[in-house]
Design a protein around this motif. Sequence first.
Motif, mmCIF file in Angstrom:
data_model
loop_
_atom_site.group_PDB
_atom_site.id
_atom_site.type_symbol
_atom_site.label_atom_id
_atom_site.label_comp_id
_atom_site.label_asym_id
_atom_site.label_seq_id
_atom_site.Cartn_x
_atom_site.Cartn_y
_atom_site.Cartn_z
ATOM 1 N N GLU A 56 0.903 -1.117 0.001
ATOM 2 C CA GLU A 56 -0.160 0.109 0.140
ATOM 3 C C GLU A 56 0.901 1.193 -0.161
ATOM 4 O O GLU A 56 1.751 1.278 0.737
ATOM 5 N N VAL A 57 0.413 2.335 -0.690
ATOM 6 C CA VAL A 57 1.385 3.383 -0.964
ATOM 7 C C VAL A 57 0.431 4.485 -0.763
ATOM 8 O O VAL A 57 -0.526 4.500 -1.161
ATOM 9 N N ASN A 58 1.029 5.463 -0.010
ATOM 10 C CA ASN A 58 0.110 6.926 0.277
ATOM 11 C C ASN A 58 0.655 7.467 -0.746
ATOM 12 O O ASN A 58 1.884 7.920 -0.784
ATOM 13 N N VAL A 59 -0.361 8.095 -1.545
ATOM 14 C CA VAL A 59 0.353 9.051 -2.767
ATOM 15 C C VAL A 59 0.037 10.527 -2.410
ATOM 16 O O VAL A 59 0.140 11.387 -3.567
ATOM 17 N N VAL A 108 -4.816 3.779 -17.328
ATOM 18 C CA VAL A 108 -5.076 4.264 -15.878
ATOM 19 C C VAL A 108 -6.169 3.962 -15.298
ATOM 20 O O VAL A 108 -6.485 4.383 -14.087
ATOM 21 N N THR A 109 -6.957 2.904 -15.818
ATOM 22 C CA THR A 109 -7.995 2.398 -14.729
ATOM 23 C C THR A 109 -7.682 1.548 -13.762
ATOM 24 O O THR A 109 -7.024 0.352 -14.133
ATOM 25 N N ASP A 110 -8.080 1.707 -12.568
ATOM 26 C CA ASP A 110 -7.798 0.598 -11.582
ATOM 27 C C ASP A 110 -8.954 -0.399 -11.486
ATOM 28 O O ASP A 110 -9.851 -0.463 -12.226
ATOM 29 N N THR A 111 -8.506 -1.609 -10.872
ATOM 30 C CA THR A 111 -9.437 -2.800 -10.801
ATOM 31 C C THR A 111 -10.865 -2.462 -10.575
ATOM 32 O O THR A 111 -11.811 -3.350 -10.789
ATOM 33 N N ALA A 112 -11.299 -1.365 -9.676
ATOM 34 C CA ALA A 112 -12.531 -1.162 -9.484
ATOM 35 C C ALA A 112 -13.276 -0.249 -10.590
ATOM 36 O O ALA A 112 -14.283 0.105 -10.500
ATOM 37 N N LYS A 113 -12.415 -0.081 -11.651
ATOM 38 C CA LYS A 113 -12.997 0.650 -12.849
ATOM 39 C C LYS A 113 -13.184 2.214 -12.544
ATOM 40 O O LYS A 113 -14.210 2.745 -13.138
ATOM 41 N N THR A 180 -7.799 2.418 -2.431
ATOM 42 C CA THR A 180 -8.733 1.800 -1.205
ATOM 43 C C THR A 180 -9.220 2.962 -0.710
ATOM 44 O O THR A 180 -10.197 3.051 0.058
ATOM 45 N N SER A 181 -8.616 4.220 -0.909
ATOM 46 C CA SER A 181 -9.369 5.556 -0.388
ATOM 47 C C SER A 181 -8.482 6.698 -1.305
ATOM 48 O O SER A 181 -7.926 6.181 -2.178
ATOM 49 N N VAL A 185 -3.359 3.565 -2.232
ATOM 50 C CA VAL A 185 -3.409 2.441 -3.386
ATOM 51 C C VAL A 185 -2.564 1.498 -3.021
ATOM 52 O O VAL A 185 -1.466 1.503 -2.495
ATOM 53 N N ARG A 186 -3.572 0.385 -3.411
ATOM 54 C CA ARG A 186 -2.858 -1.043 -2.996
ATOM 55 C C ARG A 186 -2.435 -1.748 -4.441
ATOM 56 O O ARG A 186 -3.166 -1.758 -5.418
ATOM 57 N N ILE A 187 -1.271 -2.024 -4.419
ATOM 58 C CA ILE A 187 -0.613 -2.579 -5.833
ATOM 59 C C ILE A 187 -0.361 -4.162 -5.540
ATOM 60 O O ILE A 187 0.219 -4.588 -4.437
#
Length: 188
Positions: A56-59, A108-113, A180-181, A185-187
């Motif tokens: 998990e990375v804090n962006v 650039v689309t994440d898995t939650a679309k 996740t927020s 971001v969870r990779i």
Amino acid sequence: MASSSIPAGGHSDPTRRDFLMVATGALAGVGAAATAWPFINNLNPAADTLALSTIEVNVTPIQVGQAVTVKWRGKPVFIRHRTPEEIKEAEAVPLSALPDPQTDNARVTDTAKKVRPEWLIMIGVCTHLGCVPLGNKPGDPKGEYGGWFCPCHGSSYDTSGRIRKGPAPKNLVVPEYLFTSDSLVRIG
């Protein structure tokens, strides 16, 4: 009258021998499973490997126009907070101009679309021979297209990580990720 194998009582009662045979077979099965389990369990990934399977990375601290590199599964992952100009430039490229056609939104689309065009997350390994392209730090050459440049063989990637020039056959790989927020971001 011919003799039969049925006892005088009229039915076949289980004998002590039958019980011992069934119990011995069950005990042998349990023993075989208990013996095989350590070997089967040894095939599972180690705890340290499982711990590295996602990060998990804090962006939040990444400013617009800035990029950071994090390590995931032993590979560099580029996280870039793209400027509106970079996004427009990437969207304006016709697919016919790309060796590996892929739209900017598809990358650039994440898995939650949930499309987040301002964030570009990709594995920082050149698809030609596995080098690490430059372009994440101030002063790094970014190639002709403002993205990343692999100095080993001259591959140039655009602001969306798509191959534009050079011997690399594919775009930089986008790993599976999920916001996740708004700040995490969870990779993986």
